[in-house]
Design an enzyme around this catalytic site. Structure first.
Site, PDB file in Angstrom:
ATOM      1  N   GLU A  70      21.032 -14.449 -18.519  1.00 59.01           N
ATOM      2  CA  GLU A  70      21.445 -13.632 -19.656  1.00 59.01           C
ATOM      3  C   GLU A  70      20.240 -12.836 -20.140  1.00 59.01           C
ATOM      4  O   GLU A  70      19.237 -13.415 -20.558  1.00 59.01           O
ATOM      5  CB  GLU A  70      22.001 -14.491 -20.786  1.00 59.01           C
ATOM      6  CG  GLU A  70      22.494 -13.660 -21.961  1.00 59.01           C
ATOM      7  CD  GLU A  70      23.073 -14.495 -23.086  1.00 59.01           C
ATOM      8  OE1 GLU A  70      23.483 -13.895 -24.095  1.00 59.01           O
ATOM      9  OE2 GLU A  70      23.106 -15.729 -22.976  1.00 59.01           O
ATOM     10  N   ASP A  95      14.496 -13.121 -23.491  1.00 59.03           N
ATOM     11  CA  ASP A  95      14.339 -12.155 -24.568  1.00 59.03           C
ATOM     12  C   ASP A  95      12.862 -12.120 -24.932  1.00 59.03           C
ATOM     13  O   ASP A  95      12.079 -12.948 -24.454  1.00 59.03           O
ATOM     14  CB  ASP A  95      15.195 -12.539 -25.785  1.00 59.03           C
ATOM     15  CG  ASP A  95      15.656 -11.325 -26.589  1.00 59.03           C
ATOM     16  OD1 ASP A  95      14.803 -10.481 -26.922  1.00 59.03           O
ATOM     17  OD2 ASP A  95      16.866 -11.224 -26.895  1.00 59.03           O
ATOM     18  N   ASP A 122       9.477 -10.066 -19.639  1.00 56.05           N
ATOM     19  CA  ASP A 122      10.122  -8.898 -19.055  1.00 56.05           C
ATOM     20  C   ASP A 122      11.142  -9.335 -18.003  1.00 56.05           C
ATOM     21  O   ASP A 122      10.797  -9.988 -17.012  1.00 56.05           O
ATOM     22  CB  ASP A 122       9.033  -8.033 -18.424  1.00 56.05           C
ATOM     23  CG  ASP A 122       9.521  -6.688 -17.936  1.00 56.05           C
ATOM     24  OD1 ASP A 122      10.716  -6.554 -17.619  1.00 56.05           O
ATOM     25  OD2 ASP A 122       8.694  -5.767 -17.834  1.00 56.05           O
ATOM     26  N   ASP A 145      19.859  -2.455 -25.891  1.00 57.84           N
ATOM     27  CA  ASP A 145      19.490  -1.309 -26.702  1.00 57.84           C
ATOM     28  C   ASP A 145      20.059  -0.049 -26.066  1.00 57.84           C
ATOM     29  O   ASP A 145      19.761   0.260 -24.905  1.00 57.84           O
ATOM     30  CB  ASP A 145      17.958  -1.218 -26.788  1.00 57.84           C
ATOM     31  CG  ASP A 145      17.492  -0.260 -27.884  1.00 57.84           C
ATOM     32  OD1 ASP A 145      18.176   0.761 -28.101  1.00 57.84           O
ATOM     33  OD2 ASP A 145      16.452  -0.529 -28.503  1.00 57.84           O
ATOM     34  N   ASP A 181      28.778  -1.360 -27.193  1.00 54.84           N
ATOM     35  CA  ASP A 181      29.652  -0.686 -28.150  1.00 54.84           C
ATOM     36  C   ASP A 181      29.262   0.786 -28.299  1.00 54.84           C
ATOM     37  O   ASP A 181      29.745   1.459 -29.203  1.00 54.84           O
ATOM     38  CB  ASP A 181      29.592  -1.380 -29.522  1.00 54.84           C
ATOM     39  CG  ASP A 181      28.229  -1.238 -30.179  1.00 54.84           C
ATOM     40  OD1 ASP A 181      27.222  -1.364 -29.461  1.00 54.84           O
ATOM     41  OD2 ASP A 181      28.164  -1.007 -31.398  1.00 54.84           O
TER      42      ASP A 181
END
Length: 241
Positions: A70, A95, A122, A145, A181
């Site tokens: 993930e 993350d 990374d 992002d 989104d």
């Protein structure tokens, strides 16, 4: 913030960070006392520094479970929900957000989960230098992002080079699941993935998948987007060849 070995490093890969455009910006915002205690207590057991120095032994890390990567997990609530719902799958969650790392560790411990590991650094270095070909069951990229300004589009993670790198680490039949989104980014994702010869679209229509496909829980970023009237798009592509 943390003594050496006690928590995530500020720059785990050091000089292995080659000159290239990155899709992320490290965020060292305020860490709450609970998050800090989770990092101090659990990082050595469940944390992984993405330093690019040596391949990960996924069977050892996850006790032989198939593993899903993930990329970007925010504060970790959705990761924990998915891990609890499917204990037969290991989740390697990466993350660079320190509070989110601490929160995910805290939540995983609270829920008694043993199938989550938290990676710091990374994702490209992790995929390219630390994961073996065909070693992943799936890759998830939820609400990355969107870099909405045109001059920043080159920073978006879902690009042809990333897609082929992810494909090389997926087993045949493994799934790359993306969600966003941001409609222009969704269209770009669909175009890039459809063009790839390494994947086939799972959606019968050949377009976007059904709403919140594959049981994906609602994420914090998703709620924020929905509150603004955004339409959420899921894309599921299966590795072939």
């Amino acid at each position: 913030m943390f003594s050496p070995g006690a928590g995530p490093a500020a720059d785990p890969a050091g000089d292995r960070h080659e000159r290239r455009i990155r899709s992320f910006q490290p965020r060292r915002s305020r860490v709450t006392p609970a998050q800090r205690q989770a990092l101090l207590r659990l990082w050595r057991r469940w944390g992984i520094e993405v330093d690019g120095a040596a391949p990960l032994d996924l069977p050892r890390l996850f006790g032989g479970l198939p593993v899903v990567l993930e990329i970007g997990f925010g504060m970790g609530e959705a990761t924990v929900e998915m891990a609890a719902a499917d204990p037969g799958i290991g989740i390697l969650a990466i993350d660079v957000h320190t509070p989110g790392q601490g929160n995910l560790l805290r939540l995983a411990e609270r829920e008694g989960l043993t199938n989550v590991r938290v990676a710091n650094g990374d994702a490209i270095i992790l995929l390219r230098e630390m994961l073996a070909p065909g070693s992943l069951e799936g890759v998830r990229v939820f609400f990355p992002d969107p870099w909405p300004k045109k001059r920043h589009h080159k920073r978006r993670i879902v690009q042809p080079e990333f897609v082929e790198l992810a494909a090389s680490r997926l087993r045949e039949g493994g799934v790359l699941h993306c969600a966003t989104d941001w409609e222009p980014y969704a269209e770009q994702m669909l175009d890039v993935l459809t063009t790839s010869r390494s994947f086939v679209n799972v959606a019968p229509s050949g377009g976007f998948a059904a709403d919140r496909a594959a049981g994906r829980p609602v994420t914090r970023f998703e709620r924020q987007g929905l509150a603004k009237g955004h339409v959420v798009r899921d894309l599921l592509f299966r590795r072939i060849g």
